[in-house]
Design a protein around this motif. Structure first.
Motif, PDB file in Angstrom:
ATOM      1  N   THR A  45       0.824  -1.203   0.000  1.00  0.00           N
ATOM      2  CA  THR A  45       0.000   0.000   0.000  1.00  0.00           C
ATOM      3  C   THR A  45       0.859   1.253   0.000  1.00  0.00           C
ATOM      4  OG1 THR A  45      -1.665  -1.193   1.299  1.00  0.00           O
ATOM      5  CG2 THR A  45      -1.870   1.206   1.198  1.00  0.00           C
ATOM      6  N   GLU A  46       0.442   2.236  -0.787  1.00  0.00           N
ATOM      7  CA  GLU A  46       1.021   3.573  -0.728  1.00  0.00           C
ATOM      8  C   GLU A  46      -0.113   4.575  -0.619  1.00  0.00           C
ATOM      9  OE1 GLU A  46       4.408   6.490  -2.783  1.00  0.00           O
ATOM     10  OE2 GLU A  46       3.839   4.593  -3.772  1.00  0.00           O
ATOM     11  N   VAL A  47       0.112   5.623   0.186  1.00  0.00           N
ATOM     12  CA  VAL A  47      -0.912   6.626   0.442  1.00  0.00           C
ATOM     13  C   VAL A  47      -0.388   8.006   0.081  1.00  0.00           C
ATOM     14  CG1 VAL A  47      -2.343   7.729   2.209  1.00  0.00           C
ATOM     15  CG2 VAL A  47      -1.956   5.258   2.291  1.00  0.00           C
ATOM     16  N   TRP A  48      -1.228   8.787  -0.624  1.00  0.00           N
ATOM     17  CA  TRP A  48      -0.919  10.179  -0.932  1.00  0.00           C
ATOM     18  C   TRP A  48      -1.977  11.074  -0.305  1.00  0.00           C
ATOM     19  CZ3 TRP A  48      -0.371   6.145  -4.231  1.00  0.00           C
ATOM     20  CH2 TRP A  48       0.841   6.003  -4.919  1.00  0.00           C
ATOM     21  N   VAL A  49      -1.557  12.225   0.186  1.00  0.00           N
ATOM     22  CA  VAL A  49      -2.468  13.253   0.691  1.00  0.00           C
ATOM     23  C   VAL A  49      -2.175  14.533  -0.079  1.00  0.00           C
ATOM     24  CG1 VAL A  49      -3.201  14.603   2.681  1.00  0.00           C
ATOM     25  CG2 VAL A  49      -2.594  12.190   2.973  1.00  0.00           C
ATOM     26  N   ASN A  50      -3.176  14.990  -0.811  1.00  0.00           N
ATOM     27  CA  ASN A  50      -3.011  16.181  -1.654  1.00  0.00           C
ATOM     28  C   ASN A  50      -1.798  16.050  -2.580  1.00  0.00           C
ATOM     29  OD1 ASN A  50      -5.278  17.484  -0.481  1.00  0.00           O
ATOM     30  ND2 ASN A  50      -4.015  18.132   1.256  1.00  0.00           N
ATOM     31  N   GLY A  51      -1.653  14.848  -3.145  1.00  0.00           N
ATOM     32  CA  GLY A  51      -0.595  14.598  -4.119  1.00  0.00           C
ATOM     33  C   GLY A  51       0.756  14.278  -3.546  1.00  0.00           C
ATOM     34  N   GLN A  52       0.915  14.277  -2.219  1.00  0.00           N
ATOM     35  CA  GLN A  52       2.195  13.985  -1.584  1.00  0.00           C
ATOM     36  C   GLN A  52       2.165  12.604  -0.922  1.00  0.00           C
ATOM     37  OE1 GLN A  52       3.931  17.332   0.766  1.00  0.00           O
ATOM     38  NE2 GLN A  52       2.007  18.373   0.318  1.00  0.00           N
ATOM     39  N   SER A  53       3.158  11.781  -1.216  1.00  0.00           N
ATOM     40  CA  SER A  53       3.229  10.461  -0.614  1.00  0.00           C
ATOM     41  C   SER A  53       3.544  10.590   0.878  1.00  0.00           C
ATOM     42  CB  SER A  53       4.302   9.616  -1.297  1.00  0.00           C
ATOM     43  OG  SER A  53       4.407   8.342  -0.679  1.00  0.00           O
ATOM     44  N   VAL A  54       2.762   9.875   1.696  1.00  0.00           N
ATOM     45  CA  VAL A  54       2.978   9.933   3.150  1.00  0.00           C
ATOM     46  C   VAL A  54       3.507   8.613   3.703  1.00  0.00           C
ATOM     47  CG1 VAL A  54       1.233  11.712   3.490  1.00  0.00           C
ATOM     48  CG2 VAL A  54       0.563   9.304   3.636  1.00  0.00           C
ATOM     49  N   GLY A  55       3.634   7.585   2.851  1.00  0.00           N
ATOM     50  CA  GLY A  55       4.211   6.342   3.343  1.00  0.00           C
ATOM     51  C   GLY A  55       3.721   5.123   2.598  1.00  0.00           C
ATOM     52  N   THR A  56       4.400   4.007   2.856  1.00  0.00           N
ATOM     53  CA  THR A  56       4.043   2.719   2.269  1.00  0.00           C
ATOM     54  C   THR A  56       3.985   1.666   3.364  1.00  0.00           C
ATOM     55  OG1 THR A  56       6.348   2.106   1.819  1.00  0.00           O
ATOM     56  CG2 THR A  56       5.176   3.324   0.090  1.00  0.00           C
ATOM     57  N   HIS A  57       3.296   0.560   3.056  1.00  0.00           N
ATOM     58  CA  HIS A  57       3.222  -0.570   3.984  1.00  0.00           C
ATOM     59  C   HIS A  57       3.061  -1.843   3.174  1.00  0.00           C
ATOM     60  CE1 HIS A  57       1.182  -3.534   6.627  1.00  0.00           C
ATOM     61  NE2 HIS A  57       2.001  -3.039   7.533  1.00  0.00           N
ATOM     62  N   SER A  58       3.815  -2.894   3.555  1.00  0.00           N
ATOM     63  CA  SER A  58       3.683  -4.195   2.925  1.00  0.00           C
ATOM     64  C   SER A  58       3.054  -5.167   3.905  1.00  0.00           C
ATOM     65  CB  SER A  58       5.045  -4.720   2.466  1.00  0.00           C
ATOM     66  OG  SER A  58       5.528  -3.975   1.365  1.00  0.00           O
ATOM     67  N   GLY A  59       2.049  -5.883   3.442  1.00  0.00           N
ATOM     68  CA  GLY A  59       1.333  -6.837   4.279  1.00  0.00           C
ATOM     69  C   GLY A  59      -0.154  -6.676   4.079  1.00  0.00           C
ATOM     70  N   GLY A  60      -0.849  -7.786   3.860  1.00  0.00           N
ATOM     71  CA  GLY A  60      -2.260  -7.705   3.535  1.00  0.00           C
ATOM     72  C   GLY A  60      -3.210  -7.918   4.681  1.00  0.00           C
ATOM     73  N   TYR A  61      -2.698  -8.084   5.913  1.00  0.00           N
ATOM     74  CA  TYR A  61      -3.570  -8.518   7.003  1.00  0.00           C
ATOM     75  C   TYR A  61      -3.589  -7.606   8.232  1.00  0.00           C
ATOM     76  CZ  TYR A  61      -3.951 -12.990   4.563  1.00  0.00           C
ATOM     77  OH  TYR A  61      -4.204 -13.963   3.630  1.00  0.00           O
ATOM     78  N   VAL A  62      -2.536  -6.869   8.479  1.00  0.00           N
ATOM     79  CA  VAL A  62      -2.421  -6.192   9.769  1.00  0.00           C
ATOM     80  C   VAL A  62      -2.629  -4.692   9.602  1.00  0.00           C
ATOM     81  CG1 VAL A  62       0.058  -5.667   9.823  1.00  0.00           C
ATOM     82  CG2 VAL A  62      -1.104  -6.361  11.934  1.00  0.00           C
TER      83      VAL A  62
END
Length: 553
Positions: A103-120
């Protein structure tokens, strides 16, 4: 009239704050079959073309999408406006209960972080990227279960569901929510009961709090039971809380204490149970007394939501259905269950073993462990304080060519995080290092089944899969189950009785797990149908399951 928010309940019951915003409901959605959305800068898009209902995965009917082919990448977009008081200081955290897989998340076009793992669960501090009004959240999930480098559990690696592999889950499948916290706040808590000493050991991870005082007070049915103050050193606060009255937690008496934590302006509501667990002399002890674990295999699949229960009532319902048939717990099988389910296990006195979804992962390849170990340790840390979890079993029915050194490391790392619970390395077949050994046995003949656990399998104290008796009231053509089908309901019940009593009567057996609670898609060996209708009178099976075991006092 605006539709109600799906799954509106607070998603993290052991760490509750009042300032939060549930983001479940309609999001804009896009399927990215070429995984080219990042190059095309979709995180800056003004809109997406489809709508999806979060937290349901796009394969599910409840999502409004219902697309069941492989989706290597999916995108979500939503605009939010913060409450006025949130804009006056403090921090805003974005929480995602679970999103499969990277997963990667952007807020107003800026990346705020990534996470690997489908369960937690995971979260990001998004304060610095927010404007306060009309903020745009974009979430991208990459999911490649056929790579054999990520845990996929019982998700089918073929187009169709088949045998004991079922419809996949891609992207978001648990609650997405925002939370406001002050600048100084509690990040995480870890609660360890000491039943004999009558106290609770507490550890808190805190932000911007060095030298501050963390206050803690326990209550039982509204009456004060004890309080203490802990000083934060760096990011950690540690100490013990003495209790005026100690009532143990367990099946039949699931006593829970309320816990209030205060750090400056931050206030967190939690709870805990006082219990001890141990395994020795071929017996499992709860609060110093041997208890026979009458477990049922629970895979956590739902007809309309797949990995996601349609509502909280269904989470409670599966526990109640299990208890109605005489079980006192479950193996939470090939899936990391959501904290809200564990909360209900806690309050209902239901014993569970925590697992990961290791199927789909090639454990002979070192790369596979990169996607397994970090998420497993996240899971143990997240769920450590739940009294209902009485053991860890990260792997299930692993392959013969797995790397034994890595499995040994899994034992060591789990024990380093949690030394309080028994550990089974890999349920069923290939053990490397465990506190107790278990086995799986789908023999359908009660006589040979009983004899085997008197002789060649006398060294197996925990039969963690048995039964799986094929019974399909609908007689569907594509049904799948173990062994031969009984011809009548009476024959089923007698087979169930014979297999179960063979284990209850054996002084060398400390517990069993029957396969399984419900049918799942084409697999029809559940005690309930997939839509949760009982196949047999629960009272009849309860009388068999709950009969006193040889090891019980």
């Amino acid at each position: 009239m605006e539709k109600a928010i799906p799954r509106p309940e607070y998603p993290r019951p052991q760490m509750v704050r009042s300032q939060w915003m549930n983001l479940n409901g309609p999001w804009e959605f896009e399927m990215d079959f070429g995984s080219s959305g990042r190059q095309r800068r979709w995180f800056e898009s003004a809109s997406f073309t489809k709508k999806i209902v979060v937290p349901f995965c796009p394969e599910s009917r409840l999502s409004g999408i219902g697309y069941t082919d492989f989706m290597p990448t999916v995108w979500y977009r939503r605009e939010v406006s913060l409450p006025e008081q949130w804009r006056e200081g403090g921090r805003v955290l974005l929480h995602i209960g679970a999103c499969d897989y990277h997963t990667e998340v952007w807020v107003n076009g800026q990346s705020v972080g990534t996470h690997s793992g489908g369960y937690v669960s995971f979260s990001f501090d998004i304060t610095d990227q927010l404007k306060g009004r009309d903020d745009v959240l974009v979430i991208c999930a990459d999911d490649h279960p056929r790579s054999r480098q990520q845990p996929a559990g019982k998700q089918s690696l073929s187009y169709y569901s088949e045998g004991c592999f079922y419809t996949r889950t891609t992207g978001i499948w648990q609650t997405v929510w925002l939370e406001w916290v002050p600048d100084t706040y509690i990040r995480a808590i870890r609660l360890t009961p000491d039943l004999e000493a009558g106290c609770l050991y507490m550890e808190a991870e805190c932000a911007s709090a060095h030298g501050r005082v963390l206050k803690a007070e326990a209550f039982l049915q509204g009456k004060p039971m004890g309080k203490t103050e802990l000083t934060v050193v760096g990011t950690q606060a540690k100490g013990r809380l003495e209790l005026a009255k100690v009532l143990p937690w367990g099946p039949g008496s699931p006593t829970l204490y309320d816990l209030c934590l205060e750090l400056g302006e931050d206030r967190v509501e939690s709870y805990f149970g006082m219990r001890s667990i141990a395994y020795h002399d071929r017996k499992f002890y709860l609060n110093g007394k041997p208890v026979f674990q009458r477990l049922v295999l629970d895979q956590g699949f739902y007809p309309d939501g797949i990995y996601t229960a349609p509502d909280e009532e269904e989470l409670v319902g599966d526990i109640r259905r299990s208890m109605d048939m005489g079980f006192n717990g479950a193996r939470l099988h090939e899936k990391i269950f959501e904290p809200r389910f564990l909360y209900h296990c806690d309050r209902m006195g239901y014993l569970v073993w925590g697992e990961h979804g290791n199927w789909g992962l090639d454990l002979s390849r070192p790369e596979a462990w990169r996607g397994f170990l970090p998420e497993w340790l996240e899971t143990v840390r997240r769920d450590y304080s739940h009294p209902s979890i009485v053991g860890w079993c990260p792997l299930n029915e692993t392959q013969g060519d797995q790397d034994p050194q890595l499995v040994n490391m899994l034992y060591e790392m789990t024990k380093a995080v949690d030394s309080t619970r028994p550990f089974i390395d890999a349920s069923g077949w290939t053990h490397v290092r465990s506190d107790l050994w278990d086995c799986h046995d789908y023999d359908q003949n009660p006589e040979t089944f009983r004899e085997r656990y008197r002789t060649e399998r006398a060294d197996c104290p925990f039969v963690s899969e048995y039964g799986g008796i094929w019974w399909d009231p609908e007689q569907s053509e594509n049904g799948w189950g173990y062994g031969d089908r009984p011809r009548t309901e009476e024959e089923f019940i007698e087979r169930y009785r014979g297999l179960t009593e063979a284990l209850l009567d054996n002084e060398g057996i400390t517990g069993f797990c029957y396969t399984q609670l419900t049918d799942v898609e084409q697999e029809v060996n559940g005690l309930y149908t997939y839509d949760r209708r009982p196949k047999f009178d629960p009272a009849v099976l309860r009388a068999i399951t709950s009969r006193k075991a040889a090891i019980e006092e």
